[in-house]
Motif scaffolding. Sequence first.
Motif, mmCIF file in Angstrom:
data_model
loop_
_atom_site.group_PDB
_atom_site.id
_atom_site.type_symbol
_atom_site.label_atom_id
_atom_site.label_comp_id
_atom_site.label_asym_id
_atom_site.label_seq_id
_atom_site.Cartn_x
_atom_site.Cartn_y
_atom_site.Cartn_z
ATOM 1 N N THR A 38 1.838 2.781 -3.742
ATOM 2 C CA THR A 38 0.899 3.501 -4.592
ATOM 3 C C THR A 38 0.878 4.959 -4.179
ATOM 4 O O THR A 38 0.158 5.349 -3.276
ATOM 5 C CB THR A 38 -0.507 2.897 -4.495
ATOM 6 O OG1 THR A 38 -0.908 2.881 -3.133
ATOM 7 C CG2 THR A 38 -0.535 1.491 -5.041
ATOM 8 N N GLN A 39 1.715 5.732 -4.834
ATOM 9 C CA GLN A 39 1.797 7.149 -4.556
ATOM 10 C C GLN A 39 1.355 7.892 -5.798
ATOM 11 O O GLN A 39 1.279 7.353 -6.887
ATOM 12 C CB GLN A 39 3.228 7.550 -4.217
ATOM 13 C CG GLN A 39 3.748 6.886 -2.980
ATOM 14 C CD GLN A 39 5.198 7.241 -2.733
ATOM 15 O OE1 GLN A 39 5.831 7.862 -3.546
ATOM 16 N NE2 GLN A 39 5.714 6.825 -1.610
ATOM 17 N N PRO A 47 0.803 -1.230 0.000
ATOM 18 C CA PRO A 47 0.000 0.000 0.000
ATOM 19 C C PRO A 47 0.833 1.276 0.000
ATOM 20 O O PRO A 47 0.380 2.312 -0.456
ATOM 21 C CB PRO A 47 -0.805 -0.098 1.299
ATOM 22 C CG PRO A 47 -0.819 -1.530 1.657
ATOM 23 C CD PRO A 47 0.462 -2.085 1.140
#
Length: 145
Positions: A41-42, A38
């Motif tokens: 995801t930027q 997680p």
Amino acid sequence: MQGPFNRDGRRKPMGEINVVPFIDVMLVLLVIFMITAPMLTQGVQIELPQVTSEPIDSDDDNEPIVVSVDREGEYFLMVGGDEIQVGLDELSDRVLILLDRRPGSPVMVRGDRQVPYGQVVNLMSTLQVAGVANVGLISEPPPRD
């Protein structure tokens, strides 16, 4: 007493592999990937316009060059998962450099729905003056009821 030895005292070869250490390592790796995935995801928060349209056929060889405009009107250039903030004046130079390295890559524009229409048109005009022949627009499909 029976053991892993022959009658003459030598060890006989084992015909099995102990997989317990491998399972332990795999479980540790699984936990690490579950925690870090997680975080990978930027990106820039952009609310894309929602319209019904057909997806564009794309080649897997040519990854698109994506130029984003966020709701504050700042420009971002994304190539290969890396997103950097750029000014409008240096954007055309960077896009040309990327197109020289990877000719035929499509150039796509992501504009937040809160950005004025004129700013997106100005971006597309800047790309066209820089020599980008085709510029695509990215949107989201509307939510299904």
